[in-house]
Design a protein around this motif. Structure first.
Motif, PDB file in Angstrom:
ATOM      1  N   LYS A  56      28.232  17.977  22.652  1.00  0.00           N
ATOM      2  CA  LYS A  56      29.393  18.284  21.814  1.00  0.00           C
ATOM      3  C   LYS A  56      30.718  17.970  22.487  1.00  0.00           C
ATOM      4  O   LYS A  56      31.680  17.602  21.831  1.00  0.00           O
ATOM      5  CB  LYS A  56      29.374  19.759  21.409  1.00  0.00           C
TER       6      LYS A  56
ATOM      7  N   GLU B 264      24.382  29.547  16.043  1.00  0.00           N
ATOM      8  CA  GLU B 264      24.904  29.277  14.701  1.00  0.00           C
ATOM      9  C   GLU B 264      23.831  28.659  13.824  1.00  0.00           C
ATOM     10  O   GLU B 264      22.851  28.110  14.309  1.00  0.00           O
ATOM     11  CB  GLU B 264      26.066  28.285  14.784  1.00  0.00           C
TER      12      GLU B 264
ATOM     13  N   GLU C 183      32.930  36.798  20.450  1.00  0.00           N
ATOM     14  CA  GLU C 183      31.579  37.057  20.955  1.00  0.00           C
ATOM     15  C   GLU C 183      31.402  36.720  22.417  1.00  0.00           C
ATOM     16  O   GLU C 183      32.159  35.954  23.009  1.00  0.00           O
ATOM     17  CB  GLU C 183      30.519  36.392  20.071  1.00  0.00           C
ATOM     18  N   GLU C 184      30.375  37.335  22.928  1.00  0.00           N
ATOM     19  CA  GLU C 184      29.974  37.156  24.322  1.00  0.00           C
ATOM     20  C   GLU C 184      29.592  35.690  24.552  1.00  0.00           C
ATOM     21  O   GLU C 184      28.992  35.060  23.682  1.00  0.00           O
ATOM     22  CB  GLU C 184      28.767  38.083  24.522  1.00  0.00           C
TER      23      GLU C 184
ATOM     24  N   GLU D 236      21.628  24.077  25.605  1.00  0.00           N
ATOM     25  CA  GLU D 236      21.603  24.129  24.137  1.00  0.00           C
ATOM     26  C   GLU D 236      20.521  23.220  23.571  1.00  0.00           C
ATOM     27  O   GLU D 236      20.256  22.149  24.106  1.00  0.00           O
ATOM     28  CB  GLU D 236      22.959  23.705  23.572  1.00  0.00           C
TER      29      GLU D 236
ATOM     30  N   LEU E  57      27.360  32.946  26.081  1.00  0.00           N
ATOM     31  CA  LEU E  57      25.998  32.836  26.605  1.00  0.00           C
ATOM     32  C   LEU E  57      25.888  31.624  27.508  1.00  0.00           C
ATOM     33  O   LEU E  57      26.596  30.624  27.305  1.00  0.00           O
ATOM     34  CB  LEU E  57      25.010  32.691  25.436  1.00  0.00           C
TER      35      LEU E  57
ATOM     36  N   LYS F 293      35.705  32.501  17.353  1.00  0.00           N
ATOM     37  CA  LYS F 293      35.257  31.610  16.276  1.00  0.00           C
ATOM     38  C   LYS F 293      35.998  31.894  14.990  1.00  0.00           C
ATOM     39  O   LYS F 293      36.058  33.052  14.545  1.00  0.00           O
ATOM     40  CB  LYS F 293      33.761  31.807  16.009  1.00  0.00           C
TER      41      LYS F 293
HETATM   42  P1  AMP Z   1      29.181  26.626  16.747  1.00  0.00           P
HETATM   43  O1  AMP Z   1      30.164  25.970  15.824  1.00  0.00           O
HETATM   44  O2  AMP Z   1      28.981  28.072  16.552  1.00  0.00           O
HETATM   45  O3  AMP Z   1      27.955  25.816  16.963  1.00  0.00           O
HETATM   46  O4  AMP Z   1      29.802  26.451  18.192  1.00  0.00           O
HETATM   47  C1  AMP Z   1      30.083  25.196  18.714  1.00  0.00           C
HETATM   48  C2  AMP Z   1      29.710  25.181  20.158  1.00  0.00           C
HETATM   49  O5  AMP Z   1      30.387  26.217  20.849  1.00  0.00           O
HETATM   50  C3  AMP Z   1      28.239  25.428  20.435  1.00  0.00           C
HETATM   51  O6  AMP Z   1      27.472  24.282  20.300  1.00  0.00           O
HETATM   52  C4  AMP Z   1      28.297  25.904  21.857  1.00  0.00           C
HETATM   53  O7  AMP Z   1      28.463  24.807  22.735  1.00  0.00           O
HETATM   54  C5  AMP Z   1      29.566  26.708  21.876  1.00  0.00           C
HETATM   55  N1  AMP Z   1      29.273  28.143  21.629  1.00  0.00           N
HETATM   56  C6  AMP Z   1      29.280  28.793  20.443  1.00  0.00           C
HETATM   57  N2  AMP Z   1      28.969  30.097  20.610  1.00  0.00           N
HETATM   58  C7  AMP Z   1      28.761  30.271  21.921  1.00  0.00           C
HETATM   59  C8  AMP Z   1      28.394  31.395  22.725  1.00  0.00           C
HETATM   60  N3  AMP Z   1      28.232  32.615  22.204  1.00  0.00           N
HETATM   61  N4  AMP Z   1      28.253  31.201  24.051  1.00  0.00           N
HETATM   62  C9  AMP Z   1      28.449  29.993  24.610  1.00  0.00           C
HETATM   63  N5  AMP Z   1      28.789  28.900  23.911  1.00  0.00           N
HETATM   64  C10 AMP Z   1      28.940  29.016  22.574  1.00  0.00           C
END
Ligand code: AMP
Ligand code: GLY
Length: 445
Positions: free
Chosen positions: A214, A283, A185-186, A192, A188, A143
């Protein structure tokens, strides 16, 4: 009241639509708005990155309350700028908006307050990031620290892909300074859920739960986008999941912010992964989701302006919201090229036939009017949002709306809400006899 909405997407159209029907609303403005918002509010062509001009606009309009849609002005500190001038505004301060503005801040905050989240490491240098990678199994999530309009997260399935993603972010700076530092990060697994609350820092008003879609393509394939569709249905969360989210994630977040001297006020979005060991926080977003806001606001029966005023006055703990028990579904229509560079300026036809269907609303995003023609003007063009007595009927109604619309290059996902149907193909979602706050029975009003 005179109300001003900031933004130009489907979320802001849904906000303007809901505020337009408020008993409290006398005048409604939007900056900069879009062709759909122009049917509900007077649009003012002011750039959202120009905080000074927005302050001047709110003053000139004598706006009693400004509602900020997107994250960028919040992260840049628009709330502080308005409050310095004594202007009413809904949203977190610049300091509180770091929950979305910096993924490193957010993850370290979660760690400080023992909020369940994926195991992670922070890297400030490319070499350190490569070393850290070795400490994670695949797939691994990478990220960018800063705002990246939905493009900042990569899930790498093999070592080559992970190394390439780090190179792109940290060496080639494909996302500019947003990728200067990264979170590794790990990954998961689970389903969602977007869980959004309105809060004055102490009182919490949870909105009905939603699920975003998404990925660009059906079956969650293809690159991530800002969101290709969302649905809201009470069956998304069981009673115990709901309570768990409030207890282990929402409450400690607000208490932690207060403890750190940055009381959080405004909408706060918890992006959750429902794992076998309970809800985990992926997040924070410091705003309503887009497209999540569209089905949420379609289900809201309370007066939105009333709720926002109550929040501004710090009295949220004393109110409840009323919701329709019926689910709602939003299908996003996108331009050719989205989420990359989109082809725009294409004429849109068929929109008159959509709302004639009943129970369906078009929320505009990238649209504009030129010489009396409705044209596309962005990647996500509109969200066709429908409600009905159960999820299959709401999905069917939304897609009936979609089938009437056309523009060159139009594409959309055909499986919005489908995961929920696979779980319970023909069953009407359970309607729990309580409000989303978990306290009083749903009034049905
Ligand atoms: P975020 O901008 O952090 O919401 O990440 C966008 C998308 O990435 C999320 O809605 C998830 O689909 C995916 N994502 C983010 N972090 C993880 C995680 N640790 N494990 C699995 N999928 C993730
Ligand atoms: N739909 C996801 C977001 O608004 O960030």
């Amino acid at each position: 009241m005179k109300l001003l909405v900031l933004g130009s997407g489907g979320r802001e159209h849904a906000l303007a639509w809901k505020l337009h029907e408020s008993q409290k609303m006398d005048e409604l403005y939007c900056a900069p708005g879009n062709a759909g918002i122009a049917q509900e509010a007077e649009c003012c062509p002011v750039d959202l990155s120009n905080s000074k001009a927005l302050v001047e606009l709110a003053k000139a309009l004598h706006a009693d309350l400004t509602i900020v849609g997107p994250e960028a002005p919040l992260v840049a500190g628009i709330v502080d700028d308005f409050e310095r001038e004594g202007l009413g505004i809904i949203g977190p301060s610049k300091s509180a908006a770091r929950l979305e503005g910096s993924k490193i801040f957010a993850k370290e905050f979660m760690r400080r307050h023992t909020i369940p989240t994926a195991r992670f490491e922070v890297a400030e240098k490319y070499e350190d990031a490569v070393k850290a990678l070795a400490r994670f199994s695949l797939p691994v999530v990478l990220k960018a620290d800063g705002l990246a309009a939905g493009k900042g997260v990569r899930i790498a399935r093999d070592p080559m892909e992970a190394a390439q993603a780090l190179e792109d972010l940290m060496l080639h700076r494909t996302l500019g300074s947003a990728g200067e530092r990264v979170v590794i990060e790990e990954c998961l697994r689970g389903e969602e859920t977007s869980f959004i609350v309105l809060t004055d820092g102490r009182g919490i008003l949870p909105l009905v739960p939603t699920q975003d879609h998404k990925a660009l393509l059906d079956g969650d394939q293809g690159p991530n986008t800002g969101g290709m569709g969302a649905y809201s249905d009470d069956s998304l969360l069981s009673e115990s999941q709901y309570d768990d989210i409030i207890r282990s994630i929402v409450a400690p977040t607000l208490a932690g912010m207060e403890m750190e001297g940055t009381r959080y006020r405004g909408f706060l979005y918890f992006g959750l992964m429902m794992t076998p060991s309970g809800p985990m926080l992926l997040e924070y977003n410091v705003r309503l989701g887009d497209p999540e806001a569209q089905p949420i606001l379609m289900r809201l029966r309370s007066d939105l302006a009333d709720l926002l005023v109550t929040m501004r006055d710090g009295q949220l703990a004393s109110v409840d919201a009323h919701w329709s028990p019926n689910p709602a579904v939003c299908v996003v229509l996108a331009s050719k090229g989205y989420p990359g560079t989109s082809e725009i300026g294409k004429p849109i036809t068929g929109y008159e036939a959509v709302e004639a269907l009943g129970g369906v609303k078009i929320f505009h995003a990238g649209t504009r009017v030129q010489d009396h023609h409705l044209l596309t003007s962005g990647g996500r063009v509109m969200g066709i949002t429908a409600t009905a007595e159960d999820l299959p009927a709401a999905i069917q109604r939304a897609y009936a709306g979609v089938s009437k619309l056309q523009f060159e290059g139009m594409h959309y996902r055909k499986d919005i809400g489908a995961k929920a149907l696979q779980k319970a193909p023909t069953v009407t979602p359970t309607r729990r006899a309580r409000s989303p706050r978990g306290e009083r029975p749903v009034s049905g009003k």
